[in-house]
Design a protein around this motif. Structure first.
Motif, PDB file in Angstrom:
ATOM      1  N   ASN A   2      76.353  39.612  57.170  1.00 38.70           N
ATOM      2  CA  ASN A   2      76.202  38.916  58.440  1.00 38.70           C
ATOM      3  C   ASN A   2      75.388  39.777  59.401  1.00 38.70           C
ATOM      4  OD1 ASN A   2      77.994  40.953  59.237  1.00 38.70           O
ATOM      5  ND2 ASN A   2      79.777  39.672  58.821  1.00 38.70           N
ATOM      6  N   ASP A   3      75.310  39.348  60.672  1.00 44.54           N
ATOM      7  CA  ASP A   3      74.527  40.116  61.635  1.00 44.54           C
ATOM      8  C   ASP A   3      75.403  41.063  62.457  1.00 44.54           C
ATOM      9  OD1 ASP A   3      75.857  38.251  63.113  1.00 44.54           O
ATOM     10  OD2 ASP A   3      74.134  37.681  64.356  1.00 44.54           O
ATOM     11  N   LEU A   4      76.596  41.374  61.931  1.00 48.61           N
ATOM     12  CA  LEU A   4      77.467  42.329  62.605  1.00 48.61           C
ATOM     13  C   LEU A   4      77.162  43.759  62.157  1.00 48.61           C
ATOM     14  CD1 LEU A   4      80.956  40.515  62.401  1.00 48.61           C
ATOM     15  CD2 LEU A   4      79.337  40.533  64.313  1.00 48.61           C
ATOM     16  N   GLU A 147      83.459  39.691  65.803  1.00 58.36           N
ATOM     17  CA  GLU A 147      82.639  40.344  66.812  1.00 58.36           C
ATOM     18  C   GLU A 147      83.527  40.816  67.966  1.00 58.36           C
ATOM     19  OE1 GLU A 147      78.839  39.468  69.769  1.00 58.36           O
ATOM     20  OE2 GLU A 147      79.535  37.904  68.414  1.00 58.36           O
ATOM     21  N   LYS A 222      77.236  42.636  67.412  1.00 62.59           N
ATOM     22  CA  LYS A 222      76.053  42.023  66.810  1.00 62.59           C
ATOM     23  C   LYS A 222      74.878  42.984  66.888  1.00 62.59           C
ATOM     24  CE  LYS A 222      76.776  37.058  66.891  1.00 62.59           C
ATOM     25  NZ  LYS A 222      76.337  35.749  67.399  1.00 62.59           N
TER      26      LYS A 222
END
Length: 390
Positions: A2-4, A147, A222
């Motif tokens: 993911n974009d974490l 998040e 993020k």
């Protein structure tokens, strides 16, 4: 994936009168899909405790990162640690936070205060499974990441803070949770959160800690890209190519240097508006270009950012200088340290004639070393760095 990503920061204070800390933190990244953080607390304080905790954290973090089972890691620690001749035990407590694919966190805890998880600004009670390995009671948890999750690992020097001074029975875990909940939503970095927590422990100890105290914070956030342009290209014909690549990148744009900002203004066909307002005497004022997020002077300003970066990785004593002030170095530091996760440097190799004055302490190699050292510091902060030279 993911974009974490994980922002990791820690800080320690030594037992009063000791030169070495009995706690040790190690962070090992096997690849982008696996990060192992180990906080170990050696028995007692001083040299012995420092050796015990360093051995423990090094062995566990290396073995866990290599994918070896927990049972083998604990057995190796039990067999490896030297036995204390006074107490008759080889003893180092530990906390392991193993991040996998930035999707889950495996938490393994042995005799340290239980990790605090703050989710949506409040304490989150996560499930724990009890294991017994080599007669050691170990707690294991697997948590799906969200998040803005904040994990706070501690040595027992934190809840012991203030015993007999501010509190009869120390600064209890619930008190620490209440304290951290109030600052969890501000947006502080992991390093800043750990610094605030340890500084409060030190205050409760009356600045004379009765035990080593360490806080290790992992903040899930993020990814945020950032771009910094420093110096004109060696070949003037490359100006447009350099500017085109720089401004095509996603994220905020920082331009450092007088000549460089002039080239950027010309490329954007926007006026360069210098400021004569000195926020502090040792840092030149900033400027403005429409379409650029921040415009500063070059070498002097970036050198100050490097000073802040080195301190950030150690005691973070200059925190108030860069976190509150409005000069160019402070503004760059906030963007790079607190906001950015992925940083692209665009560095021009042109030699500035003004820097060739033998009376000035600035030359081409110093400028290149600034970029190299700053990049290394930012990598140690957990940032993803890419440097392109022109």
């Amino acid at each position: 994936m993911n974009d974490l990503c994980a922002d990791i920061g820690y800080k320690s204070i030594n037992h009063y009168g000791e030169q070495l800390c009995g706690d040790h933190v190690d962070v090992v990244e096997k690849d982008e899909s696996s990060t192992v953080i180990v906080l170990a607390d050696g028995l007692g304080s001083g040299v012995k405790a420092s050796i015990l905790s360093t051995l423990t954290s090094k062995i566990i973090s290396t073995m866990m990162a290599a994918g070896l089972p927990l049972e083998e890691c604990v057995s190796t620690i039990a067999a490896t640690l030297p036995v204390c001749s006074v107490r008759g035990v080889a003893y180092s407590t530990f906390t392991i936070i193993h991040l996998k694919n930035n999707e889950t966190a495996e938490i393994i805890q042995y005799d340290n205060p239980h990790v605090i998880l703050i989710r949506d600004g409040k304490n989150y009670d996560y499930p724990m499974t009890e294991l017994v390995i080599d007669n050691k009671k170990i707690f294991r948890s697997v948590i799906a990441l969200k998040e803005n999750d904040i994990f706070i690992g501690m040595s027992d020097g934190c809840p012991h803070a203030g015993i007999g001074l501010a509190y009869n029975f120390g600064w209890k875990r619930k008190d620490i949770i209440d304290f951290m909940e109030t600052i969890s939503d501000v947006g502080y970095t992991a390093k800043t959160l750990s610094t605030i927590l340890i500084d409060e422990c030190n205050r409760l100890y009356g600045n004379m800690p009765g035990d080593d105290a360490t806080a290790c914070v992992v903040r899930i956030r993020k990814r945020i890209p950032m771009n910094l342009l420093f110096g004109p290209p060696a070949n003037k014909d490359d100006c447009d190519r350099m500017m085109s690549l720089f401004f095509s990148k996603e994220g905020k744009h920082i331009v450092c240097g007088g000549t460089t900002s002039g080239i950027a203004a010309k490329y954007l066909n926007k006026p360069l508006k210098p400021s004569l307002r000195f926020e502090r005497s040792d840092i030149p004022p900033i400027a403005e270009i429409e379409g650029v997020d921040l415009v500063t002077e070059g070498v002097i300003t970036v050198n100050k950012v490097l000073t802040y970066a080195k301190d950030y990785l150690e005691q973070n004593e200059y925190y108030e200088d860069w976190s509150l002030k409005r000069d160019g170095a402070a503004l760059i530091s906030r963007l790079l340290f607190e906001e950015a996760t992925d940083i692209n440097f665009f560095v021009g190799r042109a030699i500035n004639p003004a820097h060739q004055n033998p009376e000035l302490p600035i030359n081409f190699s110093i400028k290149m070393n600034l970029v190299k050292e700053l990049s290394e510091c930012l990598k140690k902060m957990g940032k993803s760095i890419k440097v392109s030279y022109f």
